[in-house]
Design a protein around this motif. Structure first.
Motif, PDB file in Angstrom:
ATOM      1  N   ASP A  14       0.818  -1.215   0.000  1.00 24.67           N
ATOM      2  CA  ASP A  14       0.000   0.000   0.000  1.00 24.67           C
ATOM      3  C   ASP A  14       0.851   1.264   0.000  1.00 24.67           C
ATOM      4  O   ASP A  14       0.335   2.375   0.116  1.00 24.67           O
ATOM      5  CB  ASP A  14      -0.967   0.004   1.178  1.00 24.67           C
ATOM      6  CG  ASP A  14      -0.250   0.083   2.529  1.00 24.67           C
ATOM      7  OD1 ASP A  14       1.001   0.003   2.558  1.00 24.67           O
ATOM      8  OD2 ASP A  14      -0.945   0.240   3.551  1.00 24.67           O
ATOM      9  N   GLY A  15       2.168   1.102  -0.119  1.00 23.65           N
ATOM     10  CA  GLY A  15       3.043   2.252  -0.261  1.00 23.65           C
ATOM     11  C   GLY A  15       3.686   2.761   1.002  1.00 23.65           C
ATOM     12  O   GLY A  15       4.516   3.677   0.946  1.00 23.65           O
ATOM     13  N   ASP A  16       3.323   2.212   2.165  1.00 22.71           N
ATOM     14  CA  ASP A  16       4.010   2.612   3.391  1.00 22.71           C
ATOM     15  C   ASP A  16       4.688   1.402   4.021  1.00 22.71           C
ATOM     16  O   ASP A  16       4.429   0.260   3.657  1.00 22.71           O
ATOM     17  CB  ASP A  16       3.069   3.305   4.375  1.00 22.71           C
ATOM     18  CG  ASP A  16       1.862   2.456   4.753  1.00 22.71           C
ATOM     19  OD1 ASP A  16       1.949   1.224   4.669  1.00 22.71           O
ATOM     20  OD2 ASP A  16       0.827   3.041   5.139  1.00 22.71           O
ATOM     21  N   LEU A  17       5.573   1.668   4.969  1.00 31.80           N
ATOM     22  CA  LEU A  17       6.362   0.603   5.586  1.00 31.80           C
ATOM     23  C   LEU A  17       5.665   0.073   6.834  1.00 31.80           C
ATOM     24  O   LEU A  17       5.358   0.814   7.761  1.00 31.80           O
ATOM     25  CB  LEU A  17       7.753   1.119   5.944  1.00 31.80           C
ATOM     26  CG  LEU A  17       8.663   1.448   4.754  1.00 31.80           C
ATOM     27  CD1 LEU A  17       9.959   2.086   5.242  1.00 31.80           C
ATOM     28  CD2 LEU A  17       8.955   0.197   3.935  1.00 31.80           C
ATOM     29  N   ASP A  18       5.413  -1.230   6.820  1.00 32.37           N
ATOM     30  CA  ASP A  18       4.886  -1.935   7.980  1.00 32.37           C
ATOM     31  C   ASP A  18       6.058  -2.480   8.792  1.00 32.37           C
ATOM     32  O   ASP A  18       7.229  -2.256   8.452  1.00 32.37           O
ATOM     33  CB  ASP A  18       3.964  -3.055   7.506  1.00 32.37           C
ATOM     34  CG  ASP A  18       2.933  -2.551   6.512  1.00 32.37           C
ATOM     35  OD1 ASP A  18       2.077  -1.761   6.913  1.00 32.37           O
ATOM     36  OD2 ASP A  18       2.996  -2.945   5.326  1.00 32.37           O
ATOM     37  N   VAL A  19       5.776  -3.212   9.857  1.00 32.25           N
ATOM     38  CA  VAL A  19       6.825  -3.791  10.692  1.00 32.25           C
ATOM     39  C   VAL A  19       6.631  -5.302  10.773  1.00 32.25           C
ATOM     40  O   VAL A  19       5.593  -5.782  11.246  1.00 32.25           O
ATOM     41  CB  VAL A  19       6.829  -3.182  12.106  1.00 32.25           C
ATOM     42  CG1 VAL A  19       7.828  -3.920  12.999  1.00 32.25           C
ATOM     43  CG2 VAL A  19       7.177  -1.702  12.040  1.00 32.25           C
ATOM     44  N   LEU A  20       7.618  -6.031  10.278  1.00 34.91           N
ATOM     45  CA  LEU A  20       7.651  -7.488  10.359  1.00 34.91           C
ATOM     46  C   LEU A  20       8.449  -7.874  11.601  1.00 34.91           C
ATOM     47  O   LEU A  20       9.484  -7.274  11.885  1.00 34.91           O
ATOM     48  CB  LEU A  20       8.312  -8.050   9.101  1.00 34.91           C
ATOM     49  CG  LEU A  20       8.564  -9.556   9.032  1.00 34.91           C
ATOM     50  CD1 LEU A  20       7.263 -10.326   8.985  1.00 34.91           C
ATOM     51  CD2 LEU A  20       9.427  -9.880   7.811  1.00 34.91           C
ATOM     52  N   ALA A  21       7.980  -8.885  12.341  1.00 37.27           N
ATOM     53  CA  ALA A  21       8.612  -9.217  13.625  1.00 37.27           C
ATOM     54  C   ALA A  21       8.617 -10.721  13.875  1.00 37.27           C
ATOM     55  O   ALA A  21       7.787 -11.462  13.341  1.00 37.27           O
ATOM     56  CB  ALA A  21       7.881  -8.511  14.769  1.00 37.27           C
TER      57      ALA A  21
END
Length: 389
Positions: free
Chosen positions: A205-212
């Motif tokens: 969607d064009g923004d940075l999420d956080v993978l954990a």
């Protein structure tokens, strides 16, 4: 940022057979605990920052050029803190110089900012200045920091911790980042033991999420937190990020990585690598492949990272380990041949507890070398030279 550095020769260590030649960047403290990379002096070469947990120091290392890369690297000690578990570069005040953030567990339980000396030729040898951030002191056993711009202000930090009160959340940068009392922490997720935090656009969607990766909790596994957008976060800094659990559910997941083609490789104790591939809906559990490696030859899984190591156009999986006792190796890679994953040693029997992996061409010969730390037997920031070229 120009720095004039003086180096000490690393202490000698016993020579032990290893399929890939080992090069020591620094072995003059104790408990080297992870490597994080950035080009902080603008020479287009990767520099390193590392926290030495038992030694209580945070150091940065400058790539010395291809001609000197196999020698101990020039270094700067940016601060002394107790039990540093993680360190990462970040330009916290936006002055163009890289500062350093360290995370501490143990009795200290604080996130610390190590401010770089001003970008002034007359002040380059001045010491760095360390400050503990009040919003974090004594609150949690901080394990990992991820610099990420969240609310259209200055650079913020996503933090992960372990143990009592553990969480994933964000440390919000104030208008004046040097005002350490104005930094505010907003929790998103109740955690058990966070190992990895990675910024990645998980939903396109064009923004940075956080993978954990959450190693130990009531619901351990691989998950990601969905970014609601900078405007929403600016309007409501306490807005929660939605959690999506996607793989290695109820497993003790250690360090994870994600490739450009959105394939996740997760090291899972005791001796497995989980390979996760997305479905059309990335918010639902991903397709999962489990690779088991021989536990009689290698330690327990710590980190996994995939790349073409031998130049044949196929992807191999590099693995680092803990508990590589006795004749066991702590660093190796897996190669798929006719549908079977075959193990190939890298490090030999030297070393017991290794950490995060970076795969990059350190010596400029066209193949990928392996950069990591060892924190129990010979205590070093080190790299293994790929013998392909």
């Amino acid at each position: 940022m120009k720095l004039y550095l003086f180096t000490l020769l690393a202490l000698a260590i016993p020579s032990m057979a290893a399929p890939w030649k080992r090069h020591i960047i620094d072995n003059t403290s104790r408990g080297a605990d992870g490597v994080r990379l950035a080009d902080v002096n603008g020479d287009s070469r990767p520099d390193i920052v590392t926290g030495w947990e038992e030694g209580g120091v945070v150091r940065m290392y400058f790539h010395p050029s291809k001609a000197k890369v196999k020698q101990p690297w020039p270094r700067v000690e940016v601060g002394r803190v107790k039990s540093p578990e993680d360190a990462v570069f970040a330009d916290l005040d936006g002055d163009g110089d890289a500062d350093v953030v360290s995370c501490c567990e143990g009795r200290v339980r604080s996130v610390n900012f190590h401010w770089s000396p001003a970008n002034d030729p007359q002040r380059e040898l001045l010491p760095w200045h360390t400050e503990a951030i009040p919003a974090t002191v004594g609150k949690q056993s901080w394990m990992f920091a991820l610099p990420l711009q969240i609310d259209m202000g200055g650079i913020d930090l996503v933090l992960g911790s372990k143990g009592d009160g553990a969480s994933i959340g964000w440390l919000q940068s104030p208008k004046n980042p040097r005002d350490i009392k104005a930094w505010k922490y907003h929790p998103w997720y109740q955690a058990g033991w966070i190992m990895s935090l990675i910024s990645h656009d998980m939903d396109n969607d064009g923004d940075l999420d956080v993978l954990a990766s959450d190693r130990r909790s009531k619901t351990p596994g691989v998950l990601w937190l969905e970014n609601p957008g900078a405007k929403a976060m600016r309007a409501n800094p306490s807005l929660q990020w939605k959690v999506h659990r996607i793989g290695a559910v109820d497993k003790e997941v250690m360090f994870i990585t994600i490739s450009k083609d959105n394939i996740i490789h997760a090291a899972v104790r005791p001796n497995r690598i989980h390979v996760l591939r997305p479905n059309a809906d990335r918010r639902k559990p991903w397709r999962e492949q489990v690779i088991t490696y021989p536990s009689n030859k290698y330690g327990t899984a710590k980190a996994a990272r995939a790349a073409d190591l031998d130049g044949d156009g196929q992807t191999e999986i590099a693995v680092s380990c803990e508990a590589a006792n006795g004749a066991k190796s702590g660093v190796f890679y897996l190669k798929q041949i006719k549908g079977k994953w075959i193990d190939h040693d890298i490090g030999g029997p030297a070393g017991i507890k290794f950490d995060r992996i970076e795969l990059l061409d350190l010596d400029g010969d066209g193949d990928l070398d392996l950069l990591t730390c060892e924190e129990r037997e010979f205590n070093a920031v080190l790299w293994y030279e790929n013998p392909q070229r």
